[in-house]
Design an enzyme around this catalytic site. Structure first.
Site, PDB file in Angstrom:
ATOM      1  N   CYS A 183     -15.870 -73.246  15.906  1.00 37.88           N
ATOM      2  CA  CYS A 183     -16.084 -72.334  17.322  1.00 37.88           C
ATOM      3  C   CYS A 183     -15.275 -70.869  16.738  1.00 37.88           C
ATOM      4  O   CYS A 183     -14.351 -70.728  16.057  1.00 37.88           O
ATOM      5  CB  CYS A 183     -15.298 -72.944  18.253  1.00 37.88           C
ATOM      6  SG  CYS A 183     -15.595 -74.397  18.918  1.00 37.88           S
TER       7      CYS A 183
ATOM      8  N   ARG B 118     -18.999 -69.293  10.373  1.00 39.15           N
ATOM      9  CA  ARG B 118     -18.362 -70.320  10.429  1.00 39.15           C
ATOM     10  C   ARG B 118     -18.984 -71.616  11.064  1.00 39.15           C
ATOM     11  O   ARG B 118     -18.404 -72.834  11.167  1.00 39.15           O
ATOM     12  CB  ARG B 118     -17.355 -70.312  11.746  1.00 39.15           C
ATOM     13  CG  ARG B 118     -16.259 -69.210  11.345  1.00 39.15           C
ATOM     14  CD  ARG B 118     -15.552 -68.340  12.566  1.00 39.15           C
ATOM     15  NE  ARG B 118     -14.691 -69.034  13.171  1.00 39.15           N
ATOM     16  CZ  ARG B 118     -13.463 -69.077  12.877  1.00 39.15           C
ATOM     17  NH1 ARG B 118     -13.008 -68.043  12.086  1.00 39.15           N
ATOM     18  NH2 ARG B 118     -12.426 -69.669  13.572  1.00 39.15           N
TER      19      ARG B 118
ATOM     20  N   TRP C 177     -18.932 -74.991  18.161  1.00 42.31           N
ATOM     21  CA  TRP C 177     -19.703 -75.976  17.268  1.00 42.31           C
ATOM     22  C   TRP C 177     -19.348 -77.366  18.080  1.00 42.31           C
ATOM     23  O   TRP C 177     -18.138 -77.649  18.245  1.00 42.31           O
ATOM     24  CB  TRP C 177     -18.848 -76.055  15.911  1.00 42.31           C
ATOM     25  CG  TRP C 177     -19.385 -76.930  14.965  1.00 42.31           C
ATOM     26  CD1 TRP C 177     -20.482 -76.799  14.159  1.00 42.31           C
ATOM     27  CD2 TRP C 177     -18.717 -78.039  14.638  1.00 42.31           C
ATOM     28  NE1 TRP C 177     -20.618 -78.025  13.628  1.00 42.31           N
ATOM     29  CE2 TRP C 177     -19.296 -78.564  13.661  1.00 42.31           C
ATOM     30  CE3 TRP C 177     -17.282 -78.597  15.004  1.00 42.31           C
ATOM     31  CZ2 TRP C 177     -19.047 -79.963  12.722  1.00 42.31           C
ATOM     32  CZ3 TRP C 177     -16.997 -79.715  14.510  1.00 42.31           C
ATOM     33  CH2 TRP C 177     -17.823 -80.465  13.161  1.00 42.31           C
TER      34      TRP C 177
ATOM     35  N   ASN D  27     -11.346 -72.982  21.342  1.00 39.90           N
ATOM     36  CA  ASN D  27     -11.791 -73.300  20.046  1.00 39.90           C
ATOM     37  C   ASN D  27     -10.586 -74.502  19.670  1.00 39.90           C
ATOM     38  O   ASN D  27      -9.568 -74.436  19.767  1.00 39.90           O
ATOM     39  CB  ASN D  27     -11.567 -72.406  18.889  1.00 39.90           C
ATOM     40  CG  ASN D  27     -11.553 -72.695  17.612  1.00 39.90           C
ATOM     41  OD1 ASN D  27     -12.063 -73.869  17.344  1.00 39.90           O
ATOM     42  ND2 ASN D  27     -11.092 -71.719  16.619  1.00 39.90           N
ATOM     43  N   GLY D  28     -11.216 -75.663  19.527  1.00 35.03           N
ATOM     44  CA  GLY D  28     -10.273 -76.770  18.978  1.00 35.03           C
ATOM     45  C   GLY D  28     -10.440 -77.889  20.048  1.00 35.03           C
ATOM     46  O   GLY D  28     -11.607 -78.011  20.441  1.00 35.03           O
TER      47      GLY D  28
ATOM     48  N   GLU E  85     -19.148 -83.260  -6.358  1.00 38.12           N
ATOM     49  CA  GLU E  85     -19.527 -81.914  -5.899  1.00 38.12           C
ATOM     50  C   GLU E  85     -20.982 -81.873  -5.646  1.00 38.12           C
ATOM     51  O   GLU E  85     -21.643 -81.322  -4.712  1.00 38.12           O
ATOM     52  CB  GLU E  85     -18.692 -80.988  -6.567  1.00 38.12           C
ATOM     53  CG  GLU E  85     -19.135 -79.528  -6.323  1.00 38.12           C
ATOM     54  CD  GLU E  85     -18.922 -78.990  -4.940  1.00 38.12           C
ATOM     55  OE1 GLU E  85     -18.502 -79.689  -3.980  1.00 38.12           O
ATOM     56  OE2 GLU E  85     -19.242 -77.816  -4.519  1.00 38.12           O
TER      57      GLU E  85
ATOM     58  N   LYS F  44     -23.098 -81.137  -2.319  1.00 37.18           N
ATOM     59  CA  LYS F  44     -23.964 -79.855  -2.159  1.00 37.18           C
ATOM     60  C   LYS F  44     -25.234 -80.114  -1.908  1.00 37.18           C
ATOM     61  O   LYS F  44     -25.658 -79.638  -1.007  1.00 37.18           O
ATOM     62  CB  LYS F  44     -23.702 -79.130  -3.572  1.00 37.18           C
ATOM     63  CG  LYS F  44     -23.938 -77.610  -3.519  1.00 37.18           C
ATOM     64  CD  LYS F  44     -22.373 -77.239  -3.150  1.00 37.18           C
ATOM     65  CE  LYS F  44     -21.728 -77.298  -2.081  1.00 37.18           C
ATOM     66  NZ  LYS F  44     -20.458 -77.250  -1.874  1.00 37.18           N
TER      67      LYS F  44
ATOM     68  N   GLU G   8     -25.411 -81.879   1.858  1.00 39.17           N
ATOM     69  CA  GLU G   8     -25.270 -80.996   3.099  1.00 39.17           C
ATOM     70  C   GLU G   8     -26.219 -79.810   3.170  1.00 39.17           C
ATOM     71  O   GLU G   8     -26.387 -79.360   4.389  1.00 39.17           O
ATOM     72  CB  GLU G   8     -23.850 -80.471   2.795  1.00 39.17           C
ATOM     73  CG  GLU G   8     -23.646 -79.331   1.797  1.00 39.17           C
ATOM     74  CD  GLU G   8     -22.158 -78.705   1.823  1.00 39.17           C
ATOM     75  OE1 GLU G   8     -21.398 -78.741   2.703  1.00 39.17           O
ATOM     76  OE2 GLU G   8     -21.557 -78.365   0.674  1.00 39.17           O
TER      77      GLU G   8
ATOM     78  N   HIS H 230     -20.703-101.391 -12.573  1.00 39.83           N
ATOM     79  CA  HIS H 230     -20.132-102.124 -11.415  1.00 39.83           C
ATOM     80  C   HIS H 230     -20.667-102.191 -10.047  1.00 39.83           C
ATOM     81  O   HIS H 230     -20.142-102.437  -9.091  1.00 39.83           O
ATOM     82  CB  HIS H 230     -18.568-101.837 -11.411  1.00 39.83           C
ATOM     83  CG  HIS H 230     -17.753-101.631 -12.671  1.00 39.83           C
ATOM     84  ND1 HIS H 230     -17.610-102.725 -13.172  1.00 39.83           N
ATOM     85  CD2 HIS H 230     -17.647-100.768 -13.751  1.00 39.83           C
ATOM     86  CE1 HIS H 230     -16.975-102.601 -14.529  1.00 39.83           C
ATOM     87  NE2 HIS H 230     -17.068-101.186 -14.689  1.00 39.83           N
TER      88      HIS H 230
ATOM     89  N   LYS I  47     -18.225 -73.919   8.988  1.00 41.78           N
ATOM     90  CA  LYS I  47     -17.339 -73.367   7.724  1.00 41.78           C
ATOM     91  C   LYS I  47     -16.090 -73.679   7.756  1.00 41.78           C
ATOM     92  O   LYS I  47     -15.602 -73.876   6.620  1.00 41.78           O
ATOM     93  CB  LYS I  47     -17.988 -71.771   7.668  1.00 41.78           C
ATOM     94  CG  LYS I  47     -17.485 -71.040   6.568  1.00 41.78           C
ATOM     95  CD  LYS I  47     -18.136 -71.615   5.352  1.00 41.78           C
ATOM     96  CE  LYS I  47     -17.439 -70.788   4.053  1.00 41.78           C
ATOM     97  NZ  LYS I  47     -17.928 -71.773   2.820  1.00 41.78           N
TER      98      LYS I  47
HETATM   99  C1  F6R Z   1     -18.777 -78.018   1.218  1.00 48.28           C
HETATM  100  C2  F6R Z   1     -17.768 -77.257   1.916  1.00 48.28           C
HETATM  101  C3  F6R Z   1     -16.531 -78.043   2.423  1.00 48.28           C
HETATM  102  C4  F6R Z   1     -15.384 -77.249   2.390  1.00 48.28           C
HETATM  103  C5  F6R Z   1     -14.140 -78.162   3.306  1.00 48.28           C
HETATM  104  C6  F6R Z   1     -12.899 -77.453   3.069  1.00 48.28           C
HETATM  105  O1  F6R Z   1     -19.608 -77.048   0.663  1.00 48.28           O
HETATM  106  O2  F6R Z   1     -17.451 -75.993   1.934  1.00 48.28           O
HETATM  107  O3  F6R Z   1     -16.540 -79.405   1.915  1.00 48.28           O
HETATM  108  O4  F6R Z   1     -14.807 -77.372   1.048  1.00 48.28           O
HETATM  109  O5  F6R Z   1     -14.528 -78.250   4.564  1.00 48.28           O
HETATM  110  O6  F6R Z   1     -12.921 -76.185   3.403  1.00 48.28           O
HETATM  111  P1  F6R Z   1     -11.640 -75.306   3.162  1.00 48.28           P
HETATM  112  O7  F6R Z   1     -11.899 -74.877   1.550  1.00 48.28           O
HETATM  113  O8  F6R Z   1     -11.939 -74.079   3.839  1.00 48.28           O
HETATM  114  O9  F6R Z   1     -10.214 -76.034   3.333  1.00 48.28           O
END
Ligand code: F6R
Length: 608
Positions: free
Chosen positions: A2, A27, A74, A98-99, A481, A485, A488, A504, A603
């Site tokens: 948010c 965000r 969000w 927010n929260g 990773e 990627k 997501e 395994h 974000k």
């Molecule tokens: C994936 C991604 C998330 C962030 C995670 C931590 O592409 O961006 O997995 O890496 O939410 O966020 P930060 O780095 O802001 O603590």
């Protein structure tokens, strides 16, 4: 996550509220709304979906008024509907939040028993009713707000305006960031300095438990105990210009292409090319490293995978025992922290709730805390003992790309320094490693020229229902990773595995329909990874091999390959991250998904 904006202005604020919200789009959110005081009355407009939908509502029914609040939501409690969108309002107050308010159920029952009726499924609405209830008992709005906030438990930030109180805006911070912007005749509240940048660069960051009362341009801040508090006004560097895509179709593409530059900036901060040596680390870090009994690393998501790569580097170069866990586990595990322990937290936003909580716990348990962060004014940056900044610049695409490689650049520099401080690396070793690191931006730039070829392979990958990634050593976190990627942004199911783990269990998944992306730099893990790759191919697996020229030649016939420049094995994670990002990006383009704002994701994850 948010985003909150609030303005006490000298002219109509609706357009500016929406502008502030636009700057927080990165965000992630799924509904939005604003409220203003029109002739003393609270009026609001809300809409599910993106800000253009709210814009359309405002075009039909414009909002006037010089005092207002806005919000991008969000969804946590309740679906992203208009009814659940903020601001939430009663006849007397409108709030944005927010929260999470953890005790909202108890408060809601209490207020319902007193005759309040609720229209949304959110936890947030309870705050509006609580303030209204207290005002009904004769309290002035700011006093009612302070008392209400004192009763809310959880981690949140909040802002509110009040019927018949033109020019009054109250905000509070408890666990989620809130910044106050100062100007000569106006004042503002925003979730970050970035949102406030078009209005002012003079910003105060509220501290935990602070309440801010804004009357006209007059700003008064009170601490958690209700005492007037003097908080510093900082001049921020957040850019007022709306970030644009610089000719790219998506922020993610722009951010992938920025990597030679931003990795270069980050390395320039840490390395002196004249040595080359590691020149700059936080004050007190080298002595802490020299005597560290253990290094604990924690983070979430992509930042966690950067930390995992760091583990390989710290063990190999620094000969330091490393423990690593995701922050959402570490914070609740009651981990055993050693004397003279160092704890390292990695975060792009610096606001991730679990990472911040894990940092606070480690600090309380006597660890020297270090944070690798991209946002200099963030909570994690402010609370860590030592900050190792990354210089990725604002990362707008929800899927982290350039922040990841900048985190790797900072961690690699830090690991070299650890090796030297602990007497495991000679001056000659340091020189060689720094020289390789300094070559990374050039190699990334060279590799990016292969984008058209990667696009073609990605279009094939996009046809799959499931995709597996595998790698060994530092390429194992890259496999994780890569899978993250892909899932997501393209919504294709993907998993990453340590190559040696395939037989395994996961090898049972292999058939012609499942592409396997093998990340195999030509390092000392290469032969073993290629054996695992052969096992997969023997069972019909369709392998996309990512390696350098020699590796690809040695590996023999595979379904497809991507050639990465040959470099020192030390820097391969920084380089092999790029094909992994491009594959996900072009698979998502082929699937037609919302690359920059994928469904369900935010974000900055400021709730646990
Ligand atoms: C994936 C991604 C998330 C962030 C995670 C931590 O592409 O961006 O997995 O890496 O939410 O966020 P930060 O780095 O802001 O603590």
């Amino acid at each position: 996550m948010c985003g909150i904006i609030g303005i006490v202005g000298q002219s109509n604020v609706a357009d500016r509220l929406v502008d502030g919200l636009k700057r927080m789009e990165y965000r992630g959110y799924d509904s939005a709304g604003i409220a203003t005081l029109e002739d003393g009355e609270i009026s609001r407009r809300r809409s599910p979906g993106k800000l253009n939908k709210l814009g359309a509502v405002l075009e039909q029914k414009p909002l006037h008024g010089h005092t207002g609040i806005g919000h991008t939501r969000w969804a946590t409690h309740g679906a992203p509907t208009e009814c659940n969108a903020h601001p939430h309002a009663t006849a007397r107050v409108a709030i944005v939040h927010n929260g999470i308010i953890e005790n909202f159920r108890e408060l809601k029952s209490e207020l319902e028993a007193k005759g309040h009726s609720f229209e949304s499924e959110t936890d947030s609405e309870v705050a509006a009713h609580l303030v209204t209830d207290l005002m009904g008992q004769g309290l002035a709005p700011d006093e009612a707000a302070k008392q209400a906030v004192a009763r809310l438990t959880g981690a949140y930030s909040i802002a509110m305006i009040f019927k018949d109180h033109e020019g009054l805006l109250v905000g509070a911070r408890k666990g989620a960031p809130l910044a106050v912007g100062h100007a000569d005749t106006e004042a503002y509240i925003g979730s970050d300095a970035f949102a406030l940048a078009p209005f002012t660069n003079r910003v105060t960051y509220l501290e935990e438990g602070d309440v801010v009362v804004i009357r006209g341009p007059q700003v008064s801040i009170f601490d958690a105990a209700g005492r007037p508090a003097n908080r510093e006004i900082k001049i921020t560097t957040a850019s007022a210009a709306l970030v644009d895509k610089a000719g790219h179709s998506h922020f993610m593409a722009k951010e992938i292409h920025e990597q030679p530059e931003v990795v270069g900036h980050t390395l320039a901060h840490y390395l002196d090319p004249a040595g080359p040596v590691v020149r700059r680390l936080g004050v007190g870090l080298r002595p802490a490293l020299a005597k560290a009994s253990r290094l604990t690393i924690s983070a979430c998501g992509t930042a966690f995978y950067a930390g995992m790569v760091g583990k390989y580097w710290f063990e190999k170069l620094g000969r330091i025992a490393v423990e690593i866990d995701v922050a959402s586990e570490l914070r609740y595990r009651d981990p055993v922290y050693p004397d003279h322990g160092v704890a390292l937290f990695v975060s792009q936003s610096g606001e991730t709730a679990d990472t911040l909580a894990a940092l606070r716990d480690a600090k309380a348990k006597g660890q020297t805390t270090i944070a690798v962060v991209n946002v200099a004014e963030s909570s994690i940056a402010r609370e860590a003992d030592i900050v190792l900044p990354t210089y990725a610049g604002p990362e707008i695409g929800v899927a982290s790309t350039k922040a990841f490689t900048c985190q790797l650049a900072a961690l690699a520099s830090f690991a070299i320094a650890a090796g030297v401080a602990r007497g495991h690396l000679s001056a000659e070793d340091e020189k060689k490693l720094c020289a390789s690191l300094l070559e990374t931006p050039r190699h990334i730039a060279e590799f990016l020229k292969q984008e058209p070829a990667i696009k073609l392979v990605a279009e094939e990958i996009a046809k799959a229902r499931d995709v597996l990634y595998m790698g060994r050593g530092p390429s194992y976190p890259l496999a994780l990773e890569g899978a993250l990627k892909l899932k997501e942004i393209s919504y294709i199911h993907a998993e990453g595995y340590a190559a040696g783990e395939m037989k395994h269990g996961p090898i049972a998944l292999i058939d012609e329909a499942v592409p396997i992306i093998v990340i195999a730099p030509h390092d000392h893990h290469f032969e073993k990874t290629i054996s695992n790759m052969q096992e997969v191919m023997a069972r019909g697996g369709k392998v996309l091999l990512i390696s350098d020229r020699e590796g690809i030649e040695k590996a023999g016939k595979v379904w497809a390959s991507i050639e990465v420049p040959t470099t020192n094995a030390f820097i391969t994670p920084l380089l092999y991250a790029i094909p992994v990002q491009l594959l996900a990006y072009y698979a998502a383009i082929a699937k037609g998904t919302d690359v920059d704002q994928p469904r369900n994701l935010a974000k900055s994850v400021t709730v646990e």
